[in-house]
Design a protein around this motif. Structure first.
Motif, short mmCIF file in Angstrom:
data_model
loop_
_atom_site.label_atom_id
_atom_site.label_comp_id
_atom_site.label_asym_id
_atom_site.label_seq_id
_atom_site.Cartn_x
_atom_site.Cartn_y
_atom_site.Cartn_z
N ILE A 6 46.81 61.07 34.39
CA ILE A 6 46.07 61.99 35.25
C ILE A 6 46.40 63.41 34.80
CG2 ILE A 6 47.88 61.94 37.01
CD1 ILE A 6 45.70 62.32 39.13
N GLU A 7 45.40 64.28 34.88
CA GLU A 7 45.65 65.68 34.53
C GLU A 7 46.64 66.27 35.51
OE1 GLU A 7 41.90 67.69 34.48
OE2 GLU A 7 41.30 66.79 32.57
N LYS A 8 47.49 67.14 35.00
CA LYS A 8 48.56 67.72 35.81
C LYS A 8 48.03 68.43 37.04
CE LYS A 8 52.49 70.85 35.65
NZ LYS A 8 53.31 71.75 34.82
N ASN A 9 47.01 69.27 36.90
CA ASN A 9 46.48 70.01 38.05
C ASN A 9 45.92 69.09 39.12
OD1 ASN A 9 47.16 72.49 36.93
ND2 ASN A 9 45.16 72.77 35.97
N SER A 10 45.25 68.03 38.70
CA SER A 10 44.71 67.05 39.65
C SER A 10 45.85 66.35 40.37
CB SER A 10 43.83 66.03 38.93
OG SER A 10 42.73 66.66 38.33
N PHE A 11 46.87 65.96 39.61
CA PHE A 11 48.01 65.27 40.23
C PHE A 11 48.71 66.17 41.25
CE2 PHE A 11 52.43 63.96 40.53
CZ PHE A 11 52.25 62.66 40.96
N LEU A 12 48.90 67.42 40.91
CA LEU A 12 49.58 68.33 41.83
C LEU A 12 48.81 68.48 43.14
CD1 LEU A 12 50.80 71.08 39.34
CD2 LEU A 12 52.17 69.32 40.46
N SER A 15 49.35 64.80 44.89
CA SER A 15 50.68 64.18 44.94
C SER A 15 51.30 64.19 46.32
CB SER A 15 51.62 64.84 43.93
OG SER A 15 51.81 66.21 44.26
N ARG A 16 50.99 65.18 47.14
CA ARG A 16 51.56 65.23 48.50
C ARG A 16 51.09 64.06 49.36
NH1 ARG A 16 47.85 68.22 52.11
NH2 ARG A 16 46.04 68.73 50.85
N HIS A 17 49.99 63.43 48.96
CA HIS A 17 49.45 62.30 49.72
C HIS A 17 50.02 60.96 49.27
CE1 HIS A 17 46.56 64.91 51.61
NE2 HIS A 17 46.11 65.30 50.44
N TYR A 38 37.50 63.43 41.83
CA TYR A 38 37.98 63.58 40.46
C TYR A 38 37.40 62.45 39.62
CZ TYR A 38 41.43 66.78 42.45
OH TYR A 38 42.05 67.81 43.11
N LEU A 39 37.28 62.70 38.36
CA LEU A 39 36.72 61.72 37.44
C LEU A 39 37.76 60.66 37.09
CD1 LEU A 39 34.38 60.91 35.50
CD2 LEU A 39 35.46 62.40 33.81
#
Length: 91
Positions: A6-12, A15-17, A38-39
């Motif tokens: 997963i792209e870092k920005n998407s994960f960030l 990630s809280r969920h 997200y794709l």
């Protein structure tokens, strides 16, 4: 099972969920990726697992199915709570 990237920005952003540190993590990850539009792209990966002859499955059908079902209910409740808090945040 499988490889997840997963792209870092998407994960960030999601990630809280993510709450489960075990195998339900995959379900949570895909759920929150979908809910955030997200794709998801399937990329073939050559994977070789050489431990199968040495270890037996740790899956227990009734126990693990029950846990998965309970985790799905918890995930749905968290999602509803998230939606509600986002709606009240805009007020």
């Amino acid at each position: 099972c499988g490889f997840k990237a997963i792209e870092k920005n998407s994960f960030l952003k999601i990630s809280r969920h993510l709450k489960d540190p075990n195998w339900f993590f995959d379900t949570e990850l895909i759920f929150w990726i979908n809910k955030n539009d997200y794709l998801i792209k399937e990329v073939p990966v050559n994977w070789s697992e050489s431990r199968y002859d040495e270890r037996k499955s740790k899956v227990r059908m009734f126990r693990d199915s029950s846990r998965f079902f309970i985790n799905l209910i918890k995930l749905k409740m968290r999602y509803k709570k998230t939606l509600k808090s986002e709606l009240t945040k805009d007020d």
